[in-house]
Write a protein that holds these residues in place. Structure first.
Motif, PDB file in Angstrom:
ATOM      1  N   SER A 138       0.875  -1.499   0.097  1.00 21.16           N
ATOM      2  CA  SER A 138       0.107  -0.149  -0.115  1.00 21.16           C
ATOM      3  C   SER A 138       0.944   1.457   0.009  1.00 21.16           C
ATOM      4  CB  SER A 138      -0.946  -0.086   1.209  1.00 21.16           C
ATOM      5  OG  SER A 138      -1.540  -1.020   1.299  1.00 21.16           O
ATOM      6  N   CYS A 139       1.996   1.196   0.705  1.00 23.84           N
ATOM      7  CA  CYS A 139       2.668   2.443   0.750  1.00 23.84           C
ATOM      8  C   CYS A 139       3.418   2.794  -0.483  1.00 23.84           C
ATOM      9  CB  CYS A 139       4.067   2.112   1.893  1.00 23.84           C
ATOM     10  SG  CYS A 139       5.232   3.531   2.187  1.00 23.84           S
ATOM     11  N   GLN A 140       3.466   1.942  -1.319  1.00 22.10           N
ATOM     12  CA  GLN A 140       4.068   2.242  -2.653  1.00 22.10           C
ATOM     13  C   GLN A 140       3.225   2.741  -3.710  1.00 22.10           C
ATOM     14  OE1 GLN A 140       6.056  -1.211  -4.144  1.00 22.10           O
ATOM     15  NE2 GLN A 140       6.578  -2.175  -2.083  1.00 22.10           N
ATOM     16  N   LEU A 141       2.030   2.816  -3.552  1.00 22.21           N
ATOM     17  CA  LEU A 141       1.052   3.196  -4.620  1.00 22.21           C
ATOM     18  C   LEU A 141       0.809   4.930  -4.363  1.00 22.21           C
ATOM     19  CD1 LEU A 141      -1.526   0.228  -4.185  1.00 22.21           C
ATOM     20  CD2 LEU A 141       0.118   0.490  -5.812  1.00 22.21           C
ATOM     21  N   LEU A 142       0.582   4.952  -5.768  1.00 18.08           N
ATOM     22  CA  LEU A 142       0.009   6.624  -5.980  1.00 18.08           C
ATOM     23  C   LEU A 142      -1.361   6.700  -5.342  1.00 18.08           C
ATOM     24  CD1 LEU A 142       1.295   7.333  -9.597  1.00 18.08           C
ATOM     25  CD2 LEU A 142       1.915   8.544  -7.519  1.00 18.08           C
ATOM     26  N   PRO A 143      -1.747   8.002  -5.029  1.00 20.61           N
ATOM     27  CA  PRO A 143      -3.032   8.325  -4.347  1.00 20.61           C
ATOM     28  C   PRO A 143      -4.039   7.721  -5.399  1.00 20.61           C
ATOM     29  CG  PRO A 143      -1.518  10.166  -4.123  1.00 20.61           C
ATOM     30  CD  PRO A 143      -0.852   9.254  -4.770  1.00 20.61           C
ATOM     31  N   GLN A 144      -5.039   7.279  -4.720  1.00 26.51           N
ATOM     32  CA  GLN A 144      -6.219   6.783  -5.686  1.00 26.51           C
ATOM     33  C   GLN A 144      -6.668   7.714  -7.160  1.00 26.51           C
ATOM     34  OE1 GLN A 144      -7.427   3.858  -4.670  1.00 26.51           O
ATOM     35  NE2 GLN A 144      -8.696   3.514  -6.793  1.00 26.51           N
ATOM     36  N   GLY A 145      -6.674   7.120  -8.081  1.00 24.64           N
ATOM     37  CA  GLY A 145      -7.098   7.578  -9.220  1.00 24.64           C
ATOM     38  C   GLY A 145      -6.200   8.498 -10.071  1.00 24.64           C
ATOM     39  N   HIS A 152       8.200   5.650   4.843  1.00 23.80           N
ATOM     40  CA  HIS A 152       7.826   7.250   4.650  1.00 23.80           C
ATOM     41  C   HIS A 152       8.989   7.960   4.297  1.00 23.80           C
ATOM     42  CE1 HIS A 152       3.612   7.188   6.941  1.00 23.80           C
ATOM     43  NE2 HIS A 152       3.756   6.264   5.858  1.00 23.80           N
ATOM     44  N   PRO A 153      10.198   7.560   4.816  1.00 22.70           N
ATOM     45  CA  PRO A 153      11.570   8.294   4.096  1.00 22.70           C
ATOM     46  C   PRO A 153      11.471   8.301   2.835  1.00 22.70           C
ATOM     47  CG  PRO A 153      11.848   7.089   6.090  1.00 22.70           C
ATOM     48  CD  PRO A 153      10.412   6.758   5.559  1.00 22.70           C
ATOM     49  N   LEU A 154      11.378   7.166   2.044  1.00 20.26           N
ATOM     50  CA  LEU A 154      11.438   7.185   0.780  1.00 20.26           C
ATOM     51  C   LEU A 154      10.524   7.985   0.019  1.00 20.26           C
ATOM     52  CD1 LEU A 154      12.267   3.279   0.292  1.00 20.26           C
ATOM     53  CD2 LEU A 154      13.698   5.004  -0.516  1.00 20.26           C
ATOM     54  N   GLU A 162      -4.831  -9.705  -7.686  1.00 21.73           N
ATOM     55  CA  GLU A 162      -4.075  -9.238  -6.739  1.00 21.73           C
ATOM     56  C   GLU A 162      -2.906  -9.300  -6.996  1.00 21.73           C
ATOM     57  OE1 GLU A 162      -7.262  -9.400  -2.878  1.00 21.73           O
ATOM     58  OE2 GLU A 162      -5.843 -11.056  -3.175  1.00 21.73           O
ATOM     59  N   LYS A 163      -2.401 -10.393  -7.787  1.00 23.86           N
ATOM     60  CA  LYS A 163      -1.083 -10.836  -8.063  1.00 23.86           C
ATOM     61  C   LYS A 163      -0.189  -9.834  -8.672  1.00 23.86           C
ATOM     62  CE  LYS A 163      -1.689 -15.623  -8.104  1.00 23.86           C
ATOM     63  NZ  LYS A 163      -1.553 -16.918  -8.616  1.00 23.86           N
ATOM     64  N   GLU A 164      -0.678  -8.773  -9.100  1.00 27.03           N
ATOM     65  CA  GLU A 164       0.113  -7.765  -9.687  1.00 27.03           C
ATOM     66  C   GLU A 164       0.602  -6.624  -8.822  1.00 27.03           C
ATOM     67  OE1 GLU A 164      -2.638  -5.682 -12.677  1.00 27.03           O
ATOM     68  OE2 GLU A 164      -2.257  -7.292 -14.079  1.00 27.03           O
ATOM     69  N   GLU A 165       0.168  -6.680  -7.564  1.00 27.69           N
ATOM     70  CA  GLU A 165       0.588  -5.591  -6.640  1.00 27.69           C
ATOM     71  C   GLU A 165       1.538  -6.149  -5.560  1.00 27.69           C
ATOM     72  OE1 GLU A 165      -3.678  -3.328  -6.223  1.00 27.69           O
ATOM     73  OE2 GLU A 165      -2.668  -3.847  -4.491  1.00 27.69           O
ATOM     74  N   LEU A 166       2.498  -7.032  -6.259  1.00 21.75           N
ATOM     75  CA  LEU A 166       3.763  -7.445  -5.368  1.00 21.75           C
ATOM     76  C   LEU A 166       4.764  -6.511  -5.182  1.00 21.75           C
ATOM     77  CD1 LEU A 166       3.606 -11.058  -6.830  1.00 21.75           C
ATOM     78  CD2 LEU A 166       2.523 -10.397  -4.874  1.00 21.75           C
ATOM     79  N   LEU A 167       5.699  -7.017  -4.392  1.00 19.94           N
ATOM     80  CA  LEU A 167       6.794  -5.923  -3.773  1.00 19.94           C
ATOM     81  C   LEU A 167       8.024  -6.049  -4.942  1.00 19.94           C
ATOM     82  CD1 LEU A 167       6.685  -6.693   0.072  1.00 19.94           C
ATOM     83  CD2 LEU A 167       5.579  -4.799  -1.293  1.00 19.94           C
ATOM     84  N   PRO A 168       8.616  -4.579  -4.729  1.00 16.51           N
ATOM     85  CA  PRO A 168       9.754  -4.830  -5.527  1.00 16.51           C
ATOM     86  C   PRO A 168      10.914  -5.694  -4.929  1.00 16.51           C
ATOM     87  CG  PRO A 168       9.891  -2.775  -4.392  1.00 16.51           C
ATOM     88  CD  PRO A 168       8.490  -3.701  -4.042  1.00 16.51           C
ATOM     89  N   HIS A 169      12.049  -6.095  -5.874  1.00 14.72           N
ATOM     90  CA  HIS A 169      13.018  -7.128  -5.433  1.00 14.72           C
ATOM     91  C   HIS A 169      13.686  -6.726  -3.990  1.00 14.72           C
ATOM     92  CE1 HIS A 169      16.423  -9.723  -5.692  1.00 14.72           C
ATOM     93  NE2 HIS A 169      17.198  -8.876  -5.578  1.00 14.72           N
ATOM     94  N   LEU A 170      13.871  -5.522  -3.951  1.00 19.27           N
ATOM     95  CA  LEU A 170      14.729  -5.056  -2.779  1.00 19.27           C
ATOM     96  C   LEU A 170      14.052  -5.248  -1.297  1.00 19.27           C
ATOM     97  CD1 LEU A 170      16.616  -2.119  -4.394  1.00 19.27           C
ATOM     98  CD2 LEU A 170      17.555  -4.155  -3.535  1.00 19.27           C
ATOM     99  N   LEU A 171      12.540  -5.025  -1.499  1.00 21.22           N
ATOM    100  CA  LEU A 171      12.161  -5.400  -0.251  1.00 21.22           C
ATOM    101  C   LEU A 171      11.892  -6.715   0.179  1.00 21.22           C
ATOM    102  CD1 LEU A 171       9.894  -2.221   0.098  1.00 21.22           C
ATOM    103  CD2 LEU A 171      11.683  -2.759   1.582  1.00 21.22           C
ATOM    104  N   LEU A 172      11.222  -7.670  -0.954  1.00 26.30           N
ATOM    105  CA  LEU A 172      10.720  -8.844  -0.807  1.00 26.30           C
ATOM    106  C   LEU A 172      11.412  -9.837  -1.894  1.00 26.30           C
ATOM    107  CD1 LEU A 172       8.951 -10.824   1.173  1.00 26.30           C
ATOM    108  CD2 LEU A 172       7.482 -10.444  -0.357  1.00 26.30           C
TER     109      LEU A 172
END
Length: 475
Positions: free
Chosen positions: A69-76, A182-184, A366-376
């Motif tokens: 959720s933290c990685q996503l742009l605001p809704q819309g 949040h720092p990112l 839902e499988k499209e919203e997976l994490l980038p390599h560096l976090l998971l």
């Protein structure tokens, strides 16, 4: 030829207390690339410690959901709406190139595990148009041939988390998702666009063969396996952000690169070290009878203002533990296990005292919203497979453990049978029984086992009854 491991440095530090606790430095690479080089005393410290803490609990479903959720742009909003047109076009071209090359980058071993190129691309880069630019920058930085070949194998800290879970250790995390995320998201827009542009330039130059990354994954592994405690490469691995400073940049761009580097160093290293160190101190003070194993990124223990420095300022004695030095916990791990399994941890940062909930299979959308390599480092599905495998092993171990407990009972029965038989006397037609005196210093654990006593009484009753019948016949 490689030197003996005992001649190398290690990434283990001992917090001197009774029982002792430990800091262990990890790196974000497949554990199979470094595990054989980790000294035995580091592995023993992990095994003997009852409580294992990480930066984040990557086996916890809430952690994964919150990071997504933290990685996503605001809704819309979509990436195309916020990025300059030229950068968006180049980004799309590069991702098309990666998708085209991925079948050639994958290894036969990955294909044997059932990984497909299209699925792997979607697991890493799926839904990229909905992600914030800074996370897209990190994603692009991880979409290289070397990183793709390592997919499907847990990185070192995730492997330790899975092992701690398998061994039924209490686990937890010293940070919340928001504190890492949040720092990112705190970079201003011009800095984010600069970082993404530099990342694309690097990848485009790599494709053209005109650029070489200063710090590669192979360099990181080499420094770690050789125990190079002075290497600055670990700071970049710990912050998970590439270094944009280079001599070819124009003066005004070099200033921007330095500002980004300074911001990330302050937010992702120094401030986190201070916060993590304080929480380690709280955990140690609130649990004086427990042995902790803190597995954090190696960069948190090197340089200035480290987690170790925070503990030392609070009066704790922390010393580096060479590979050949023995690990001795003064308090028995069995006692720690019995103690901690019955008493919950007091720290608010504990993520899980019992085993984490199983990861439920995701729906296709839902499988499209997976994490980038560096976090998971693995897709959710790969993590689910590992999770199911460990739960199957746990059931087998629990079954074996029940058998061992029965065998222990059998051993105690045999020991009780070695006691001297009671004296049986017949005086004036009455039968009396006198137990033999026990030797001094013998264990009297048979009194705690009422089933043994009943069996002994039953056997004695039958013997006395048989003897009485014989006497009656004789008379």
């Amino acid at each position: 030829p490689l030197p003996q491991q005992s001649e190398l440095n290690s990434f283990l530090w001992t917090i001197k207390r009774d029982p002792p606790s430990y800091f262990f430095g990890t790196i974000h690479v497949p554990y199979t690339r470094v595990w054989d080089f980790i000294p035995e005393n580091s592995k023993k410290a992990f095994q003997q410690s009852h409580v294992v803490y990480f930066e984040l609990d990557l086996t916890d479903p809430y952690t994964i959901s919150a990071l997504t959720s933290c990685q996503l742009l605001p809704q819309g909003e979509n990436l195309q709406d916020v990025l300059p047109r030229d950068i968006y076009r180049r980004l799309k071209q590069h991702l098309d190139y990666v998708k085209l090359m991925m079948p050639f980058w994958m290894t036969p071993d990955q294909r044997g595990k059932g990984l497909y190129a299209d699925y792997l691309f979607n697991a890493i880069a799926g839904n990229w148009e909905r992600k914030r630019p800074v996370w897209v920058m990190l994603m692009v930085n991880s979409l290289t041939e070397v990183d793709i070949k390592s997919r499907g194998v847990p990185v070192l800290d995730l492997y330790l988390a899975q092992e701690a879970e398998r061994l039924r250790k209490q686990t937890g995390a010293v940070e919340k998702v928001e504190e890492q995320c949040h720092p990112l998201n705190g970079l201003n827009f011009s800095q984010v666009v600069f970082a993404l542009n530099q990342t694309l330039l690097q990848q485009e130059s790599l494709r053209a063969g005109s650029f070489q990354i200063p710090y590669t994954t192979e360099d990181l592994i080499k420094h770690y396996n050789c125990g190079d405690l002075s290497s600055i490469i670990f700071n970049h691995d710990t912050s998970q952000v590439p270094n944009f400073i280079n001599a070819t940049l124009p003066a005004h761009e070099r200033i921007t690169a330095q500002e980004i580097d300074s911001y990330f160093r302050q937010e992702l290293i120094y401030k986190r070290n201070e916060r993590m160190g304080r929480r380690v101190k709280d955990l140690l003070e609130e649990n004086p009878d427990k042995s902790f194993f803190f597995a954090f990124g190696a960069g948190h223990f090197m340089g200035n203002n480290t987690v170790i420095d925070v503990l030392r300022r609070e009066g704790y004695e922390v010393e580096h533990t060479p590979a050949g030095q023995a690990i001795n916990n003064r308090k028995s791990p069995q006692n720690l296990l019995a103690l901690s399994s019955s008493s919950p941890a007091h720290s608010p940062y504990v993520m899980s005292q019992e085993l984490p909930l199983p990861l439920h299979p995701r729906k296709e959308e839902e499988k499209e919203e997976l994490l980038p390599h560096l976090l998971l480092p693995d897709s959710i599905d790969m993590l689910e497979k590992v999770d199911r495998k460990y739960k199957k092993r746990k059931k087998q171990q629990q079954k074996k453990q029940r058998l061992r407990q029965f065998n222990d009972l059998w051993v105690r029965l045999e020991e009780s049978a070695t006691d001297p038989p009671p004296r049986i006397r017949i005086i004036n037609g009455y039968i009396t029984v006198e137990p033999q005196p026990r030797g001094h210093g013998r264990s009297s654990h048979i009194h705690a086992d009422t089933s043994n006593a009943h069996q002994l009484s039953h056997s004695l009753f039958l013997s006395l009854l048989t003897l009485t019948l014989r006497m009656i016949r004789q008379h």
